[in-house]
Write a protein that holds these residues in place. Structure first.
Motif, PDB file in Angstrom:
ATOM      1  N   ASP A 181     -28.864  25.461  12.870  1.00  0.00           N
ATOM      2  CA  ASP A 181     -28.428  24.543  11.810  1.00  0.00           C
ATOM      3  C   ASP A 181     -26.908  24.421  11.790  1.00  0.00           C
ATOM      4  N   THR A 201     -24.853  24.802  14.329  1.00  0.00           N
ATOM      5  CA  THR A 201     -24.456  24.000  15.488  1.00  0.00           C
ATOM      6  C   THR A 201     -24.673  22.522  15.217  1.00  0.00           C
ATOM      7  N   ARG A 202     -25.759  22.194  14.537  1.00  0.00           N
ATOM      8  CA  ARG A 202     -26.032  20.802  14.200  1.00  0.00           C
ATOM      9  C   ARG A 202     -25.000  20.258  13.224  1.00  0.00           C
ATOM     10  N   GLU A 203     -24.561  21.099  12.277  1.00  0.00           N
ATOM     11  CA  GLU A 203     -23.551  20.660  11.319  1.00  0.00           C
ATOM     12  C   GLU A 203     -22.214  20.401  11.998  1.00  0.00           C
ATOM     13  N   ILE A 255     -25.648  18.072  17.015  1.00  0.00           N
ATOM     14  CA  ILE A 255     -26.800  18.327  17.885  1.00  0.00           C
ATOM     15  C   ILE A 255     -27.136  19.813  17.810  1.00  0.00           C
ATOM     16  N   GLY A 256     -28.174  20.165  17.092  1.00  0.00           N
ATOM     17  CA  GLY A 256     -28.545  21.564  16.959  1.00  0.00           C
ATOM     18  C   GLY A 256     -28.945  22.202  18.265  1.00  0.00           C
ATOM     19  N   GLU A 257     -29.517  21.382  19.168  1.00  0.00           N
ATOM     20  CA  GLU A 257     -29.941  21.908  20.471  1.00  0.00           C
ATOM     21  C   GLU A 257     -28.768  22.392  21.311  1.00  0.00           C
TER      22      GLU A 257
END
Length: 208
Positions: free
Chosen positions: A114, A116-118, A122-124
């Motif tokens: 989460d 990383t997505r913020e 891209i959370g991946e």
């Protein structure tokens, strides 16, 4: 036992001891300063350990550009120093990851996803970070356990690995950072570019 092996071990012992001691000392100083002077211990530990890792990383890359065949085998002082810098960069980076997961993510992959997505949208992208870590660890392990096959591996492995790692480092230091660390990143990449250009010049001279 051949004279070459004896000479190699004679070179290796003091260098290995000094480099290991330097790595422990540097990490101890960074952790000590972070604990003693920072109000936000987690933040400073996370930032300072990755900065130390990047110092070892950049030093290793600059040295790698100067290595000859025998250096890559780890039989010379320069080769062993480069391999130690590469190794200490990884070890310090693993400490950084441990600190980050402890203070920021509570050892939760979902939380890291989460976050990383913020940050990137891209959370991946967290899986790219995992891949970065595993590839670095595999490269270090290969260089230590079988330097002969490491030297003889197909060139495309290095040509794929290092641009990928540099891309991740550039994004981490320049694209997604601001302030002093971004400028440090730009300086670091400028130094690496100069070192690369000089290595090309030496290669052309050697070819001629």
């Amino acid at each position: 036992m051949s004279q070459a092996i004896v000479e190699s071990r004679t070179v290796a012992a003091p260098i290995d001891l000094r480099m290991a001691a330097a790595g422990v000392a540097a990490l101890t100083v960074v952790v000590g300063i972070s604990l003693a002077f920072a109000q936000e211990t987690g933040e400073m530990l996370t930032r300072n350990t990755v900065r130390l890792s990047l110092f070892w990383y950049a030093t290793a890359i600059c040295l790698m550009m100067r290595l000859r065949l025998e250096d890559w085998r780890g039989t010379t002082a320069l080769g062993r120093i480069a391999r130690w810098c590469w190794t200490l960069g990884l070890v310090t980076f693993l400490v950084h990851l441990g600190v980050a997961f402890h203070f920021y993510h509570q050892w939760s992959h979902a939380h890291a996803f989460d976050h990383t997505r913020e940050v990137s949208g891209i959370g991946e992208g967290i899986y790219i970070s995992y891949l970065f870590t595993w590839l670095w660890a595999a490269d270090v392990a290969w260089w230590w356990t079988s330097p002969v096959t490491y030297v003889g591996r197909t060139p495309w492995i290095g040509r794929a690995l290092h641009p990928f790692m540099l891309f991740i480092v550039f994004n981490g230091m320049v694209i997604y950072e601001s302030g002093p660390i971004r400028w440090v990143g730009l300086v670091m990449f400028a130094v690496l570019a100069v070192a690369w250009w000089q290595s090309r010049g030496r290669s052309r001279s050697a070819g001629q």
